[in-house]
Design a protein around this motif. Structure first.
Motif, PDB file in Angstrom:
ATOM      1  N   PHE A  64       0.837  -1.204   0.000  1.00 54.23           N
ATOM      2  CA  PHE A  64       0.000   0.000   0.000  1.00 54.23           C
ATOM      3  C   PHE A  64       0.875   1.258   0.000  1.00 54.23           C
ATOM      4  N   SER A  65       0.295   2.363  -0.511  1.00 53.05           N
ATOM      5  CA  SER A  65       0.970   3.671  -0.458  1.00 53.05           C
ATOM      6  C   SER A  65       0.057   4.673   0.230  1.00 53.05           C
ATOM      7  N   PRO A  66       0.655   5.696   0.868  1.00 52.90           N
ATOM      8  CA  PRO A  66      -0.186   6.748   1.447  1.00 52.90           C
ATOM      9  C   PRO A  66      -1.094   7.350   0.371  1.00 52.90           C
ATOM     10  N   GLY A  67      -2.350   7.563   0.726  1.00 57.42           N
ATOM     11  CA  GLY A  67      -3.310   8.103  -0.241  1.00 57.42           C
ATOM     12  C   GLY A  67      -4.158   7.031  -0.906  1.00 57.42           C
ATOM     13  N   ASP A  68      -3.758   5.753  -0.761  1.00 57.95           N
ATOM     14  CA  ASP A  68      -4.577   4.662  -1.319  1.00 57.95           C
ATOM     15  C   ASP A  68      -5.897   4.566  -0.572  1.00 57.95           C
ATOM     16  N   ILE A  69      -6.882   4.015  -1.265  1.00 54.34           N
ATOM     17  CA  ILE A  69      -8.154   3.713  -0.597  1.00 54.34           C
ATOM     18  C   ILE A  69      -8.305   2.206  -0.519  1.00 54.34           C
ATOM     19  N   MET A  70      -8.568   1.722   0.679  1.00 57.14           N
ATOM     20  CA  MET A  70      -8.729   0.283   0.889  1.00 57.14           C
ATOM     21  C   MET A  70     -10.187  -0.038   1.205  1.00 57.14           C
ATOM     22  N   ILE A  71     -10.741  -0.961   0.437  1.00 55.60           N
ATOM     23  CA  ILE A  71     -12.069  -1.499   0.786  1.00 55.60           C
ATOM     24  C   ILE A  71     -11.849  -2.425   1.979  1.00 55.60           C
ATOM     25  N   ILE A  72     -12.634  -2.228   3.029  1.00 57.65           N
ATOM     26  CA  ILE A  72     -12.523  -3.134   4.176  1.00 57.65           C
ATOM     27  C   ILE A  72     -13.312  -4.408   3.848  1.00 57.65           C
ATOM     28  N   ARG A  73     -12.588  -5.512   3.772  1.00 55.16           N
ATOM     29  CA  ARG A  73     -13.240  -6.788   3.445  1.00 55.16           C
ATOM     30  C   ARG A  73     -13.669  -7.502   4.721  1.00 55.16           C
ATOM     31  N   ASP A  74     -12.914  -7.265   5.795  1.00 58.04           N
ATOM     32  CA  ASP A  74     -13.203  -7.932   7.059  1.00 58.04           C
ATOM     33  C   ASP A  74     -12.477  -7.149   8.158  1.00 58.04           C
ATOM     34  N   HIS A  75     -12.795  -7.461   9.415  1.00 62.28           N
ATOM     35  CA  HIS A  75     -12.103  -6.738  10.478  1.00 62.28           C
ATOM     36  C   HIS A  75     -11.672  -7.652  11.621  1.00 62.28           C
ATOM     37  N   ILE A  76     -10.797  -7.105  12.462  1.00 59.51           N
ATOM     38  CA  ILE A  76     -10.398  -7.760  13.712  1.00 59.51           C
ATOM     39  C   ILE A  76     -10.609  -6.716  14.803  1.00 59.51           C
ATOM     40  N   ASN A  77     -11.316  -7.098  15.862  1.00 55.89           N
ATOM     41  CA  ASN A  77     -11.544  -6.157  16.955  1.00 55.89           C
ATOM     42  C   ASN A  77     -10.533  -6.380  18.078  1.00 55.89           C
ATOM     43  N   LEU A 130     -20.693  -0.851   3.966  1.00 60.03           N
ATOM     44  CA  LEU A 130     -19.539  -0.661   3.081  1.00 60.03           C
ATOM     45  C   LEU A 130     -18.511   0.131   3.878  1.00 60.03           C
ATOM     46  N   GLY A 131     -17.288  -0.399   4.002  1.00 67.53           N
ATOM     47  CA  GLY A 131     -16.248   0.281   4.778  1.00 67.53           C
ATOM     48  C   GLY A 131     -15.064   0.654   3.898  1.00 67.53           C
ATOM     49  N   LEU A 132     -14.598   1.889   4.066  1.00 70.40           N
ATOM     50  CA  LEU A 132     -13.460   2.361   3.266  1.00 70.40           C
ATOM     51  C   LEU A 132     -12.418   3.016   4.168  1.00 70.40           C
ATOM     52  N   SER A 133     -11.170   2.606   3.991  1.00 65.24           N
ATOM     53  CA  SER A 133     -10.076   3.227   4.743  1.00 65.24           C
ATOM     54  C   SER A 133      -9.213   4.038   3.804  1.00 65.24           C
ATOM     55  N   VAL A 134      -8.903   5.256   4.209  1.00 64.77           N
ATOM     56  CA  VAL A 134      -7.891   6.019   3.490  1.00 64.77           C
ATOM     57  C   VAL A 134      -6.559   5.690   4.162  1.00 64.77           C
ATOM     58  N   ILE A 135      -5.638   5.172   3.413  1.00 63.90           N
ATOM     59  CA  ILE A 135      -4.334   4.811   3.970  1.00 63.90           C
ATOM     60  C   ILE A 135      -3.510   6.086   4.111  1.00 63.90           C
ATOM     61  N   ALA A 136      -3.367   6.539   5.349  1.00 61.85           N
ATOM     62  CA  ALA A 136      -2.732   7.840   5.592  1.00 61.85           C
ATOM     63  C   ALA A 136      -1.212   7.709   5.683  1.00 61.85           C
ATOM     64  N   LEU A 191       0.401  13.067  13.492  1.00 65.18           N
ATOM     65  CA  LEU A 191      -1.024  13.334  13.269  1.00 65.18           C
ATOM     66  C   LEU A 191      -1.235  14.312  12.110  1.00 65.18           C
ATOM     67  N   LYS A 192      -0.331  15.299  12.029  1.00 67.16           N
ATOM     68  CA  LYS A 192      -0.425  16.305  10.968  1.00 67.16           C
ATOM     69  C   LYS A 192      -0.371  15.635   9.592  1.00 67.16           C
ATOM     70  N   GLU A 193       0.548  14.669   9.476  1.00 67.61           N
ATOM     71  CA  GLU A 193       0.707  13.925   8.222  1.00 67.61           C
ATOM     72  C   GLU A 193      -0.537  13.086   7.920  1.00 67.61           C
ATOM     73  N   VAL A 194      -1.037  12.434   8.971  1.00 70.32           N
ATOM     74  CA  VAL A 194      -2.223  11.574   8.820  1.00 70.32           C
ATOM     75  C   VAL A 194      -3.391  12.406   8.280  1.00 70.32           C
ATOM     76  N   ILE A 195      -3.595  13.578   8.908  1.00 67.08           N
ATOM     77  CA  ILE A 195      -4.719  14.419   8.492  1.00 67.08           C
ATOM     78  C   ILE A 195      -4.499  14.966   7.086  1.00 67.08           C
ATOM     79  N   SER A 196      -3.257  15.346   6.771  1.00 61.76           N
ATOM     80  CA  SER A 196      -3.049  15.936   5.446  1.00 61.76           C
ATOM     81  C   SER A 196      -3.176  14.872   4.344  1.00 61.76           C
ATOM     82  N   GLN A 197      -2.759  13.645   4.612  1.00 59.13           N
ATOM     83  CA  GLN A 197      -2.943  12.580   3.617  1.00 59.13           C
ATOM     84  C   GLN A 197      -4.428  12.262   3.444  1.00 59.13           C
ATOM     85  N   ALA A 198      -5.141  12.233   4.557  1.00 63.97           N
ATOM     86  CA  ALA A 198      -6.577  11.942   4.477  1.00 63.97           C
ATOM     87  C   ALA A 198      -7.282  13.033   3.677  1.00 63.97           C
TER      88      ALA A 198
END
Ligand code: HPA
Length: 280
Positions: free
Chosen positions: A126-139, A231-237, A250-257
């Protein structure tokens, strides 16, 4: 028992009655906008905006990057209710509080949840800025929003999560994504607020996760309990490589998002436009 289920039920139903009176349409579609993505709501054709502070019993947001508004409007030609700002376990809320807004909407007709977040990439392709479809999760949040007495009217005691993220909705999104590249993978929710160490990052990868974040899973559990499709979508920050670990800012995370916001919005818009009316 410390938690009073009857009082919780009453608060949910009261907030539901309030929103039912205020909302201009029956809220079949719910959108939850995560870190750095709340601007997506600005692109909706807004009909009504209600601050959380005006909705009976709603928790109020403590994080500046999460504005607290419920917005009713249209996107992709469909009526949607968007939560601009959400509540997190790391803020000190219980998962019953975190999931309160979604539970309220599920009680007044919500059928589909589209949930987005900013996440750390664990999959090194993955690269920053990618969008990932969430197929499943772990809690890995040490709590479950359904713990305690079950309200049968709201859903089953032991809800099945074999398809917590709807394959039909994932396939529809892939069909309309066109030139927008999509990743797909498993999202793991951690309690936060501290970020992962390199050793924890290695562990999360080993247990099968592709992205890590501090939200989403509680809401998805409640949505499934209530019989909604998700439907779940993650922005890879950021991408966390345990062998070449870089500080996560955090600044980077927010700016990538923020940078990926338009792409996410386009995807959601196309998805909504293609969503058959029978689903609603
Ligand atoms: N870890 C946890 N949560 C996050 C991250 C991360 O690297 N990036 C964005 N949210």
């Amino acid at each position: 028992m410390g938690f009073q289920i009857e009082s919780y039920r009453q608060k949910v139903e009261e907030a539901g009655q309030f929103l039912k009176r205020q909302l201009p349409f029956s809220p079949s579609l719910v959108l939850i906008l995560g870190t750095g993505l709340s601007g997506a709501a600005e692109h909706m054709r807004k009909i009504l905006e209600i601050p959380y502070t005006e909705i009976p019993h709603f928790p109020s947001s403590t994080v500046e990057s999460h504005r607290g508004y419920l917005i009713a409007g249209s996107l992709g030609g469909k009526n949607v209710v968007a939560f601009q700002g959400r509540f997190h376990y790391y803020e000190g809320y219980s998962l019953k509080e975190v999931t309160f807004p979604l539970r309220v909407l599920s009680r007044i007709g919500a059928k589909i949840l589209i949930v987005s977040n900013a996440a750390g990439g664990l999959n090194l392709s993955f690269s920053p800025g990618d969008i990932m479809i969430i197929r499943d999760h772990i809690n890995l949040i040490p709590e479950n929003p359904l713990r305690g007495p079950n309200i049968e009217e709201w859903g089953p005691r032991f809800p099945d999560l074999s398809q917590a993220y709807s394959i039909d909705l994932i396939n529809l999104l892939k069909k309309v994504s066109m030139e927008i590249k999509l990743q797909e993978g498993v999202y793991v929710a951690v309690p936060g607020p501290s970020l992962e160490t390199p050793a924890e990052t290695r562990f999360l990868r080993l247990i099968g996760a592709d992205a890590v974040g501090m939200s989403t899973v509680p809401e998805v559990i409640v949505a499934n309990h209530a019989g909604m499709k998700v439907l779940g979508l993650s922005v890879i920050a950021n991408v966390n490589d345990p062998d070449h670990f870089q500080p996560i800012l955090l600044k980077e995370v927010i700016s990538q998002a923020k940078a990926a916001e338009q792409k996410l919005l386009t995807l959601v818009e196309r998805f909504l436009a293609a969503l058959p009316e029978e689903e609603l």
